[in-house]
Write a protein that holds these residues in place. Sequence first.
Motif: not given
Length: 376
Positions: A37-48, A50-51, A323-326
Motif C-alpha cells: 500500500g505504499h507510494r514509491h516515488q521514482v528517484r534519480f541519483h546521477g549528477n551532472g 559524474e555524467f 558543454l552543459g548538455a550533461p
Amino acid sequence: MNYPAAPTVGGAILTGSEAQPSAVVPAAQTAQRVAPGHRHQVRFHGNGGEFFRIWIVNLVLTILTLGIYSAWAKVRTNRYFYGNTELAGSHFEYLAEPMQILKGRLVAVALFTLFGIASEFMPLLYIPLMIAFYLAIPLIIMASLRFAMKMTAWRGIRFSHRGTAGSAYVTFLLLPLLIPFTLFLIVPYMALRQNKFVFDNVWFGRSKFELNIGAGVFYKVYGIATVLFLVFGGALGFMVASNTAGVGEEAAAAWSADNMGWIIGSTFVLMFAIFTYISAALARAVINALTVEKHGFESTITTPSLAWVLISNLFIVSLTLGLGAPWAQVRMARYRAETTTLIADGSIDDFVAAQQSEVSAVGEGVSDIFEVDIAL
C-alpha cells in the motif's frame, strides 16, 4: 513513462558485460521488503559532473572513430541513466550490448547511402525506395519498442513489448494519412492511439500494462491548446495588422523590419508555451491513467515546472556552448523521476515474485528475433 525518449549508464569505458559504475547499485543487491500500500516515488541519483566525464569521453571517441563508437556511447549512457534510476529500492538495468546497437546503425548507414546514390544517379529508383522506407516506418517503430523494452529490466525481470504489425500500421501510417482529410480533427485521436500502442503492449514479466484513458482527455488538451493559439496568435496578428494597414507598402515594410525581432520572439514564446502545455498535460494524464495489474502511477508534472526545466536547460547549454548538455540531461532525468510515483496496491515483493516465477517457467521467447536496435 514516454516521454518522449527514455534516459539511460556508464562508468569508465565499458564494453558489453563490464560492471556498472560504483554509483550504480545492482538491482539484486537493492531489492528489499516493501510494505504493501505504499507510494514509491521514482528517484534519480546521477549528477551532472559524474555524467560529464562519461559524456565527454563518448563524444571524443565517437568523433575519432567516425561514429563507430556511438554504439558503445549509447550503451554507456543508457546504463548510467537506467542504473541511477531507482524504484522501491531497486535500480533499473539496461541490458543491450554495443554490437547490437552497431548492427542497427550499420543497417541505417547502408540504407541512407543507398538513398543518396539513388537520388544522385538513379532517380527512377529513388522514389520507390522512399515509398518502401515510408511503408516500413510502422515496423521500425514496433521493432524499436520491442528492443527497448526487452533490454530494460527491474529486479532481474525484463520488460517486453508485444505490439502487432497491423496495429502499428493503423496507428503510425493510416491515421496520419487522414489528417488533411479530417481538417486535423483526427490528431487528438491519433495521439491517443499512439500512446495506447506504446503502453497497452508493455509487459513486465507476465503482467500487462494498461492505459485506461479515453479520447476526451486528448481532445480537451488539444482544444485548450487551439484556443490559446487562436487567442494569442490572433492578438499578435491584429497588432501587426493595425501597425501596417493603410500606411503604404514602404512604411509597412519598414515597420515590419524594425519589429521583426519581437514578432519572431513572440511567435516562438507562443509556440513554446503551447508545446509545453500539451507535453505536460498529456504526460500527466497518461501516467495517471497507467496501471499494471492492481498497481497504478501518479504524475505531478505541471506546465510551469516543465517550462522552467526546459528554459533553464536551454540557458545552461547555450551559455556553455554545448558543454552543459550533461547537466541538462541529468536535470531532466531527475525532474521526470521526482514527478513520477508508483502507487502500490498490495505488496510489491509478492507482485515481483509472481513475475519471477512466470519468467523462469516460460522463458523469454517473445521478440527474440529483435536482437539489434533497428531504430533508424
